[in-house]
Design an enzyme around this catalytic site. Structure first.
Site, PDB file in Angstrom:
ATOM      1  N   ARG A 100       2.456  14.487 -17.722  1.00  0.00           N
ATOM      2  CA  ARG A 100       2.415  13.130 -17.170  1.00  0.00           C
ATOM      3  C   ARG A 100       1.422  12.264 -17.944  1.00  0.00           C
ATOM      4  O   ARG A 100       0.269  12.641 -18.148  1.00  0.00           O
ATOM      5  CB  ARG A 100       2.041  13.166 -15.690  1.00  0.00           C
ATOM      6  CG  ARG A 100       3.046  13.932 -14.869  1.00  0.00           C
ATOM      7  CD  ARG A 100       2.830  13.789 -13.374  1.00  0.00           C
ATOM      8  NE  ARG A 100       3.832  14.552 -12.657  1.00  0.00           N
ATOM      9  CZ  ARG A 100       5.054  14.127 -12.382  1.00  0.00           C
ATOM     10  NH1 ARG A 100       5.409  12.910 -12.757  1.00  0.00           N
ATOM     11  NH2 ARG A 100       5.922  14.893 -11.732  1.00  0.00           N
ATOM     12  N   ARG A 157      -2.518  -6.710  10.689  1.00  0.00           N
ATOM     13  CA  ARG A 157      -1.626  -7.074   9.592  1.00  0.00           C
ATOM     14  C   ARG A 157      -0.189  -6.608   9.804  1.00  0.00           C
ATOM     15  O   ARG A 157       0.673  -6.883   8.984  1.00  0.00           O
ATOM     16  CB  ARG A 157      -2.185  -6.545   8.270  1.00  0.00           C
ATOM     17  CG  ARG A 157      -3.567  -7.120   7.954  1.00  0.00           C
ATOM     18  CD  ARG A 157      -3.996  -6.879   6.533  1.00  0.00           C
ATOM     19  NE  ARG A 157      -3.158  -7.595   5.571  1.00  0.00           N
ATOM     20  CZ  ARG A 157      -3.356  -7.583   4.254  1.00  0.00           C
ATOM     21  NH1 ARG A 157      -4.381  -6.897   3.751  1.00  0.00           N
ATOM     22  NH2 ARG A 157      -2.566  -8.246   3.443  1.00  0.00           N
ATOM     23  N   PRO A 188      -6.556   3.703   6.467  1.00  0.00           N
ATOM     24  CA  PRO A 188      -6.964   5.053   6.891  1.00  0.00           C
ATOM     25  C   PRO A 188      -6.324   6.119   6.008  1.00  0.00           C
ATOM     26  O   PRO A 188      -5.123   6.083   5.758  1.00  0.00           O
ATOM     27  CB  PRO A 188      -6.449   5.128   8.330  1.00  0.00           C
ATOM     28  CG  PRO A 188      -6.364   3.714   8.787  1.00  0.00           C
ATOM     29  CD  PRO A 188      -5.977   2.926   7.559  1.00  0.00           C
ATOM     30  N   GLU A 189      -7.158   7.035   5.543  1.00  0.00           N
ATOM     31  CA  GLU A 189      -6.677   8.137   4.723  1.00  0.00           C
ATOM     32  C   GLU A 189      -6.731   9.414   5.546  1.00  0.00           C
ATOM     33  O   GLU A 189      -6.967   9.371   6.754  1.00  0.00           O
ATOM     34  CB  GLU A 189      -7.512   8.227   3.441  1.00  0.00           C
ATOM     35  CG  GLU A 189      -7.493   6.918   2.632  1.00  0.00           C
ATOM     36  CD  GLU A 189      -8.306   6.996   1.347  1.00  0.00           C
ATOM     37  OE1 GLU A 189      -8.356   8.068   0.734  1.00  0.00           O
ATOM     38  OE2 GLU A 189      -8.893   5.964   0.956  1.00  0.00           O
ATOM     39  N   HIS A 229      -4.511  -8.321  18.825  1.00  0.00           N
ATOM     40  CA  HIS A 229      -3.514  -7.757  17.910  1.00  0.00           C
ATOM     41  C   HIS A 229      -2.830  -6.499  18.464  1.00  0.00           C
ATOM     42  O   HIS A 229      -2.481  -5.587  17.707  1.00  0.00           O
ATOM     43  CB  HIS A 229      -4.151  -7.430  16.550  1.00  0.00           C
ATOM     44  CG  HIS A 229      -4.950  -8.551  15.965  1.00  0.00           C
ATOM     45  ND1 HIS A 229      -4.385  -9.743  15.584  1.00  0.00           N
ATOM     46  CD2 HIS A 229      -6.291  -8.670  15.724  1.00  0.00           C
ATOM     47  CE1 HIS A 229      -5.331 -10.547  15.121  1.00  0.00           C
ATOM     48  NE2 HIS A 229      -6.483  -9.929  15.203  1.00  0.00           N
TER      49      HIS A 229
END
Length: 289
Positions: free
Chosen positions: A153, A110, A2-3, A91
């Site tokens: 950079r 996970r 999820p972002e 889970h």
């Protein structure tokens, strides 16, 4: 994972349901979720406190409780929050019982998700200052700020976007979508972005994240709303996961690369390769080069 748009979707759905309620009981079934605290220590600090606000910082959900007690929750790859599920979900890692009666279940196949206890506003600010840069919706995330982040950079611009200490909330999906909108190749060294490209990238980030929020997130694998429904942004991708398909702008075939260790989707007509990368690709294709 999820972002920002997925976490904001969860926050927007859950906040009106839990704000003002008390945490009657917190049952942490997975000790990994509460580390470094033991499950009982974290639960004791939260139980009995009223939820004043559910906020978001980058990819974190922030439970603001009475007494300046904060829970910074990160879903990581497969975490989800479910509101009043009928049966016990698979889970399950955390059970939260609220007063007036309701339940929030945190699932995580996970087991990478975390819950961090922070006592006081200063501890909250220090926690995020060490982990997060500005997010693209912040009014301080100006073109000048993008230029300052990129200046000097050598790393690919996509790597910069994925670094949460530089840009908060952006992950693999929205980096690809933003770079396509900006017409910037993901392998372009960040320090070689022009002023115009920095401006286009800032706009692309805001547009891609806003579209993700509007579609209530992307459900490729595990992301679900608090009622178990899938998001729909995956149906609106312009570039991500479109390998072998025709570019929506120019019709050229979309390619898949690996950049910053992540599968990356690009149209190398709309997003021209930086010169060094283009020369390197030509040598690989020409055995006499």
């Amino acid at each position: 994972m999820p972002e920002l748009p997925e976490v904001e979707t969860i926050r927007g759905q859950l906040a009106p349901l839990i704000e003002g309620r008390r945490l009657r009981r917190v049952e942490i079934l997975d000790p990994r979720w509460s580390r470094p605290l033991a499950p009982g220590e974290l639960a004791a600090a939260l139980e009995g406190r009223r939820v004043l606000r559910l906020a978001r910082r980058g990819k974190y959900l922030v439970w603001a409780l009475e007494g300046e007690v904060y829970l910074a929750q990160h879903l990581r790859m497969t975490g989800a929050l479910l509101w009043n599920p009928g049966d016990e979900p698979a889970h399950t890692r955390v059970r939260i019982e609220l007063e007036p009666p309701a339940r929030v279940i945190i699932t995580d196949p996970r087991r990478f998700g975390t819950g961090e206890l922070l006592l006081g506003e200063q501890a909250l600010e220090e926690f995020f200052a060490a982990r997060l840069g500005l997010e693209p919706f912040d009014e301080r995330f100006t073109v000048e700020h993008v230029r300052a982040l990129a200046r000097g950079r050598r790393a690919p611009i996509k790597a910069l976007l994925l670094d949460q200490r530089r840009v908060a909330g952006v992950g693999n999906i929205y980096a690809d979508e933003a770079l396509f909108r900006a017409g910037v190749h993901p392998r372009r060294p960040a320090g070689r972005l022009t002023a115009a490209q920095c401006e286009a990238l800032r706009a692309g980030l805001i547009e891609a994240l806003g579209a993700g929020i509007g579609a209530r997130g992307a459900s490729i694998d595990d992301f679900r709303h608090i009622d178990g429904v899938r998001g729909s942004f995956q149906d609106e991708f312009l570039i991500h996961r479109r390998e072998g398909e025709r570019c929506v702008r120019c019709g050229r075939e979309v390619s898949k690369l690996v950049v910053a260790g992540r599968g990356t989707y690009v149209c190398e007509s709309c997003q021209p390769r930086p010169r060094a990368a283009a020369r390197h690709a030509s040598k690989r294709l020409d055995p006499t080069a």
